[in-house]
Design an enzyme around this catalytic site. Structure first.
Site, PDB file in Angstrom:
ATOM      1  N   LYS A  38       0.805  -0.899  -0.191  1.00 49.63           N
ATOM      2  CA  LYS A  38      -0.299  -0.351  -0.409  1.00 49.63           C
ATOM      3  C   LYS A  38       0.898   1.252   0.194  1.00 49.63           C
ATOM      4  O   LYS A  38       2.282   1.168   0.912  1.00 49.63           O
ATOM      5  CB  LYS A  38      -0.964  -0.287   1.085  1.00 49.63           C
ATOM      6  CG  LYS A  38      -1.580   1.080   1.331  1.00 49.63           C
ATOM      7  CD  LYS A  38      -2.894   0.446   2.957  1.00 49.63           C
ATOM      8  CE  LYS A  38      -3.610   2.305   3.082  1.00 49.63           C
ATOM      9  NZ  LYS A  38      -4.711   1.696   3.804  1.00 49.63           N
ATOM     10  N   SER A 115      -8.860   2.098   3.416  1.00 45.43           N
ATOM     11  CA  SER A 115      -8.224   2.803   2.056  1.00 45.43           C
ATOM     12  C   SER A 115      -7.389   1.571   1.718  1.00 45.43           C
ATOM     13  O   SER A 115      -6.660   1.993   0.613  1.00 45.43           O
ATOM     14  CB  SER A 115      -7.636   3.520   2.697  1.00 45.43           C
ATOM     15  OG  SER A 115      -6.920   3.441   3.426  1.00 45.43           O
ATOM     16  N   SER A 139      -9.051  -0.123   7.678  1.00 40.83           N
ATOM     17  CA  SER A 139      -9.339  -0.272   5.926  1.00 40.83           C
ATOM     18  C   SER A 139      -8.531  -1.617   5.415  1.00 40.83           C
ATOM     19  O   SER A 139      -7.953  -1.546   4.470  1.00 40.83           O
ATOM     20  CB  SER A 139      -8.138   0.683   5.693  1.00 40.83           C
ATOM     21  OG  SER A 139      -9.174   2.088   5.746  1.00 40.83           O
TER      22      SER A 139
END
Length: 439
Positions: A38, A115, A139
């Site tokens: 990420k 996210s 997330s």
């Protein structure tokens, strides 16, 4: 080594590059596996983008690499790049107005969840074997559920968040995704610290609160029945179906200061869990403001719809009764510890239903978010560990459940999941085939 992005990447990647593991004559635990990262983790010499072009433009390349990334490489895995995320980690949808929304391979007409959207999509689309993400408000758990894969939010503070851009340190955790339990366990064995007592324990109690499934979960996917049948069959335990909302109301004294604002007629979820969610989001917002208000006010970044409103609301809002918020947080962790104990499991829906459709109307989306955070805040506010487990796809959408264990019991949680998963799949197949035949 940089690589070109490909059209078949489901929009998961920000940039493709290889980070190779060290050469070793011994067989490393993650040898042969590929992973994605990420765009919130620092990698030395590369700019950490935090999901926003203005953030990337105004920040220098990282001076050091995240210890979690280094540990993963040292264990023999190869990174193939960084993945798209929601701007400033401030959403659970997975949509990004600047870099595009990664396509949910499990349900292309629905959001992938955020996210850590790109990381989940990269795993679900079989572009990598596993991926790293972060979970503050949900997330990792949300995109895992939406994309039909495994996703862990570890106990708060158990896995290093050093050289990871903070959202709210009180709740930030580093988690990971995989498609199968075997790969997931290999990664977990590398990234989770060994407990002082490494003996495998059986769960002595299972709490499957009826109100979470009746009010927050979807009824037609039969997850409540599937869980009860699976636990009874596998462990022979007497399942505790007490209402979690009632337990929280009776065991968290400070909740009385807030509960009248969350009556059942006003809130879309269990009132006590709505309070838990509200308190967590207020604390999270306060820390986000402390971390990033100055940058937002100085740079005035271009933020996408939905994100813009939440970010500016956070930086102009008053903090509220922080002493009460912190007291409630402490009381809630203590109450949940008393419920779950050292070797108990709490089973809940990961999310309150099917993933929202792309470009869903704002009012309906906000209602869904409110119900989702009522569930997600259980592990979030307590700091407990939570594993989202995929059951399969029903009516074109993925269905999941979650197991929650006390703080620090992450390996116990995984061992229970390994024991229970086969039975969960059997009971899911039985329940779903039975309901189809009765239609």
């Amino acid at each position: 080594m940089a690589m070109e992005l490909e059209a078949g990447d489901y929009g998961a990647f920000m940039e493709k590059f290889e980070l190779l593991p060290p050469q070793s004559e011994q067989q490393l635990p993650l040898h042969g596996l590929t992973f994605a990262i990420k765009d919130i983790f620092d990698i030395s010499g590369r700019v950490t983008g935090f999901g926003n072009p203005d953030w990337a433009r105004t920040h220098a390349p990282a001076a050091a690499t995240s210890p979690v990334v280094l540990a993963t490489l040292a264990a023999g895995a190869t990174s193939v790049g960084k993945t798209v995320m929601d701007e400033m980690a401030y959403s659970i949808n997975g949509e990004n107005a600047h870099y595009g929304t990664p396509t949910n391979p499990c349900a292309p007409d629905r959001v992938p969840g955020g996210s850590s959207s790109g990381s989940a999509v990269a795993v679900a689309a079989k572009l990598v074997d596993f991926a790293l993400g972060t979970d503050t408000g949900g997330s990792v758990r949300v995109p895992a559920a939406y994309c039909g894969i495994f996703g862990l939010r570890p106990s708060h503070g158990l896995v290093s968040t050093e050289n990871v851009t903070p959202m709210s340190q009180m709740f930030d955790t580093v988690g990971w995704f995989a498609r199968d339990l075997s790969t997931f366990s290999r990664v977990s064995n590398v990234l989770l610290p060994l407990p002082a007592d490494n003996t495998t324990k059986q769960p002595l109690q299972f709490t499957i609160p009826k109100d979470c499934f009746e009010i927050l979960g979807s009824l037609k996917d039969q997850t409540y029945q599937i869980l009860n049948a699976s636990v009874t069959k596998r462990f022979g335990e007497a399942v505790d179906n007490r209402n979690l909302g009632e337990f929280v109301s009776n065991n968290v004294p400070t909740i009385g200061k807030f509960i009248s604002d969350f009556s059942e007629s006003e809130a879309p979820s269990v009132p006590a869990l709505s309070v838990i969610s509200y308190v967590m989001r207020c604390l999270q917002r306060s820390e986000f403001k402390a971390n990033h208000a100055e940058w937002v006010k100085t740079v005035k970044p271009n933020l996408g719809p939905g994100i813009r409103e939440r970010v500016y609301e956070a930086i102009i809002s008053a903090d509220g009764p922080m002493e009460d918020f912190h007291a409630l947080k402490t009381e809630f962790k203590s109450a949940l510890s008393a419920l779950v104990k050292d070797d108990g499991i709490l089973a809940i829906p990961t999310v309150p239903g099917s993933p929202p459709k792309l470009r869903m109307e704002a009012g309906a989306l906000e209602n869904f978010r409110a119900r989702a955070f009522s569930l997600l805040s259980i592990a979030g506010l307590s700091g407990f560990c939570q594993l989202s487990i995929p059951l399969g796809v029903r009516d074109g959408v993925p269905v999941s459940v979650s197991l929650v264990a006390r703080h620090g019991a992450d390996r116990f949680l995984l061992s229970v999941a390994q024991e229970l998963y086969g039975t969960l799949k059997e009971e899911t197949k039985k329940a779903w085939s039975s309901s189809q035949s009765s239609l």
